[in-house]
Design an enzyme around this catalytic site. Structure first.
Site, PDB file in Angstrom:
ATOM      1  N   ASP A 121      11.131   4.847  -0.145  1.00 19.98           N
ATOM      2  CA  ASP A 121      10.243   3.686   0.011  1.00 19.98           C
ATOM      3  C   ASP A 121      10.382   3.069   1.402  1.00 19.98           C
ATOM      4  O   ASP A 121      11.446   3.118   2.013  1.00 19.98           O
ATOM      5  CB  ASP A 121      10.585   2.650  -1.074  1.00 19.98           C
ATOM      6  CG  ASP A 121       9.451   1.646  -1.270  1.00 19.98           C
ATOM      7  OD1 ASP A 121       8.331   1.902  -0.786  1.00 19.98           O
ATOM      8  OD2 ASP A 121       9.695   0.602  -1.901  1.00 19.98           O
ATOM      9  N   ASN A 174       0.384   4.971  -7.516  1.00 21.79           N
ATOM     10  CA  ASN A 174      -0.025   5.011  -6.102  1.00 21.79           C
ATOM     11  C   ASN A 174      -1.515   5.332  -5.910  1.00 21.79           C
ATOM     12  O   ASN A 174      -2.056   5.140  -4.821  1.00 21.79           O
ATOM     13  CB  ASN A 174       0.833   6.003  -5.297  1.00 21.79           C
ATOM     14  CG  ASN A 174       2.257   5.531  -5.049  1.00 21.79           C
ATOM     15  OD1 ASN A 174       3.185   6.325  -4.961  1.00 21.79           O
ATOM     16  ND2 ASN A 174       2.456   4.207  -4.932  1.00 21.79           N
TER      17      ASN A 174
HETATM   18  C1  IPE Z   1       7.654   4.015  -5.301  1.00 19.58           C
HETATM   19  O1  IPE Z   1       7.305   3.275  -4.195  1.00 19.58           O
HETATM   20  C2  IPE Z   1       6.906   5.314  -5.315  1.00 19.58           C
HETATM   21  C3  IPE Z   1       7.295   6.284  -4.293  1.00 19.58           C
HETATM   22  C4  IPE Z   1       8.263   6.136  -3.439  1.00 19.58           C
HETATM   23  C5  IPE Z   1       6.500   7.476  -4.255  1.00 19.58           C
HETATM   24  P1  IPE Z   1       6.143   2.163  -4.287  1.00 19.58           P
HETATM   25  O2  IPE Z   1       6.039   1.573  -2.927  1.00 19.58           O
HETATM   26  O3  IPE Z   1       4.934   2.765  -4.862  1.00 19.58           O
HETATM   27  O4  IPE Z   1       6.768   1.150  -5.335  1.00 19.58           O
HETATM   28  P2  IPE Z   1       6.483  -0.398  -5.540  1.00 19.58           P
HETATM   29  O5  IPE Z   1       5.002  -0.596  -5.511  1.00 19.58           O
HETATM   30  O6  IPE Z   1       7.160  -1.109  -4.421  1.00 19.58           O
HETATM   31  O7  IPE Z   1       7.110  -0.714  -6.849  1.00 19.58           O
HETATM   32  C1  IPE Z   2       6.795   5.139   0.288  1.00 17.87           C
HETATM   33  O1  IPE Z   2       6.465   4.229   1.303  1.00 17.87           O
HETATM   34  C2  IPE Z   2       5.842   6.312   0.225  1.00 17.87           C
HETATM   35  C3  IPE Z   2       4.916   6.277  -0.918  1.00 17.87           C
HETATM   36  C4  IPE Z   2       4.927   5.419  -1.894  1.00 17.87           C
HETATM   37  C5  IPE Z   2       3.901   7.309  -0.934  1.00 17.87           C
HETATM   38  P1  IPE Z   2       5.387   3.110   1.083  1.00 17.87           P
HETATM   39  O2  IPE Z   2       4.041   3.663   1.438  1.00 17.87           O
HETATM   40  O3  IPE Z   2       5.497   2.551  -0.281  1.00 17.87           O
HETATM   41  O4  IPE Z   2       5.820   2.045   2.165  1.00 17.87           O
HETATM   42  P2  IPE Z   2       5.896   0.480   1.961  1.00 17.87           P
HETATM   43  O5  IPE Z   2       6.697   0.238   0.743  1.00 17.87           O
HETATM   44  O6  IPE Z   2       4.475   0.011   1.837  1.00 17.87           O
HETATM   45  O7  IPE Z   2       6.558  -0.012   3.198  1.00 17.87           O
HETATM   46 MG    MG Z   3       6.505   1.013  -1.116  1.00 25.21          MG
END
Ligand code: IPE
Ligand code: IPE
Ligand code: MG
Length: 249
Positions: free
Chosen positions: A29, A77
Site C-alpha cells: 500500500d 479496487n
Molecule cells: C489494499 O490497499 C489493496 C492492495 C494493496 C491491492 P487499498 O489502498 O485498496 O486499501 P484501503 O482502501 O486503504 O483499505
Molecule cells: C497500493 O497503492 C496499490 C493498489 C491498491 C493497487 P495505492 O494505490 O492504494 O496507494 P495509496 O494508498 O492511494 O497511496
Molecule cells: Mg491504498
C-alpha cells in the site's frame, strides 16, 4: 545492485536462519501517496511499486524464504477511477509478459489467486500462460492476489462445498477446516507466518481473512515503493522478536 543493497545481499547475520517465516504476505500500500508527495501522477507510484515487489521476490530467494504472497488488486479496487484501473490491468499484463522468462530462469512457481475470470481477457491469457509455464518449478512459491477479496473467497468456497453436499458427495459433518481450506483459492499453500502492510494503515482491507488467523502482523509507515531490503530486514527482525503462542502458554 547498489552498494547499499550489496550489504544486504546475504541474510543479515543477526537474523536466525532457522526461525525465518516460511511464508510472507504483503499488502503493498501507498503507491499513490508516494507519487503524490513527489508531485508525480499516481501511476508512477504503481510502476515503482512493481520494482519494489521484484526486489522483494529476489530478496526472499536470496535469504531463503520459500513463499511470498502479494496483494496487487482487491475486489474493492474496481471502485477507483477507470483510468487507474485500466492502467493497473495493463501494467500487470505487461509485467507478466516481460518477466516470465526471468521467473522461469529463477525457478519461480507463480500462482494467481482471486476472481480471475472477471479480469480483462488479455490479462487472463498471460496469467494462465505463466501459471502453466511455471507450474513445475521448484523454487520460491510466488502468489499474486489479483481481483482478490477474502470475503468473496470464503463465499465461493462455501458454494463449492454446498454443491458437494447437494450432490451427495459429502455430508455436512465432513466439513472441517481442512476441507474448507482445500476450497479456498490458496488451497495447498501454507498460511502466512508474517503479514506486512506498508503505508501505516492498520487494517486488512479484505486480504486473506481466513489464512492470516495466526500470522504475525507488521505495519510500517514506509510507502510501498520505498520498501527495500533494509525495510524487509526490519520486518524480519521484529518477527523474530515475537512470541508465537498459538493460544498456548
Ligand atoms: C489494499 O490497499 C489493496 C492492495 C494493496 C491491492 P487499498 O489502498 O485498496 O486499501 P484501503 O482502501 O486503504 O483499505
Ligand atoms: C497500493 O497503492 C496499490 C493498489 C491498491 C493497487 P495505492 O494505490 O492504494 O496507494 P495509496 O494508498 O492511494 O497511496
Ligand atoms: Mg491504498
Amino acid at each position: 545492485m547498489t552498494k547499499f543493497h550489496a550489504a544486504f545481499e546475504k541474510l543479515p547475520a543477526d537474523l536466525d536462519r532457522n526461525r525465518l517465516p516460511k511464508h510472507v504476505a504483503v499488502i503493498m500500500d501507498g503507491n499513490g501517496r508516494w507519487a503524490k508527495s513527489r508531485g508525480m501522477p499516481r501511476f508512477i507510484g504503481h510502476q515503482k511499486g512493481v520494482d519494489a515487489l521484484k526486489n522483494l521476490l529476489r530478496c526472499c530467494k536470496d535469504w531463503g524464504i520459500p513463499a511470498l504472497t502479494a496483494y496487487a488488486f482487491s475486489t474493492e479496487n474496481w471502485g477507483r477511477p477507470t483510468e487507474e484501473v485500466e492502467f493497473l490491468m495493463t501494467l500487470f499484463e505487461r509485467v507478466l509478459r516481460l518477466e516470465l522468462q526471468e521467473m522461469m530462469k529463477e525457478n519461480v512457481k507463480l500462482r494467481f489467486v482471486g476472481n480471475l475470470v472477471s479480469l480483462p481477457k488479455s490479462l487472463q491469457e498471460e496469467i494462465y500462460k505463466s501459471m502453466e509455464a511455471t507450474a513445475n518449478n521448484q523454487g520460491i512459491e510466488f502468489t499474486v492476489a489479483t481481483n482478490y477479496g477474502g470475503r468473496e473467497e470464503i463465499i465461493q468456497a462455501t458454494r463449492a462445498i454446498a454443491q458437494l453436499v447437494r450432490e451427495g458427495d459429502i455430508s455436512p459433518d465432513d466439513i472441517d477446516e481442512n476441507l474448507f481450506e482445500n476450497h479456498l483459492y490458496t488451497a495447498g499453500l501454507s498460511s502466512p507466518d508474517l503479514l506486512i502492510r506498508s503505508s501505516g494503515e492498520m487494517r486488512l482491507s479484505n486480504f486473506l481473512l481466513w489464512q492470516i488467523a495466526y500470522a504475525e502482523i507488521y505495519v510500517t509507515p514506509v510507502m510501498w515503493p520505498d520498501f527495500d531490503r533494509l525495510q524487509f530486514y526490519k520486518a524480519l527482525l521484529a518477527y523474530q522478536q515475537r512470541d508465537r503462542r498459538f493460544g498456548k502458554l
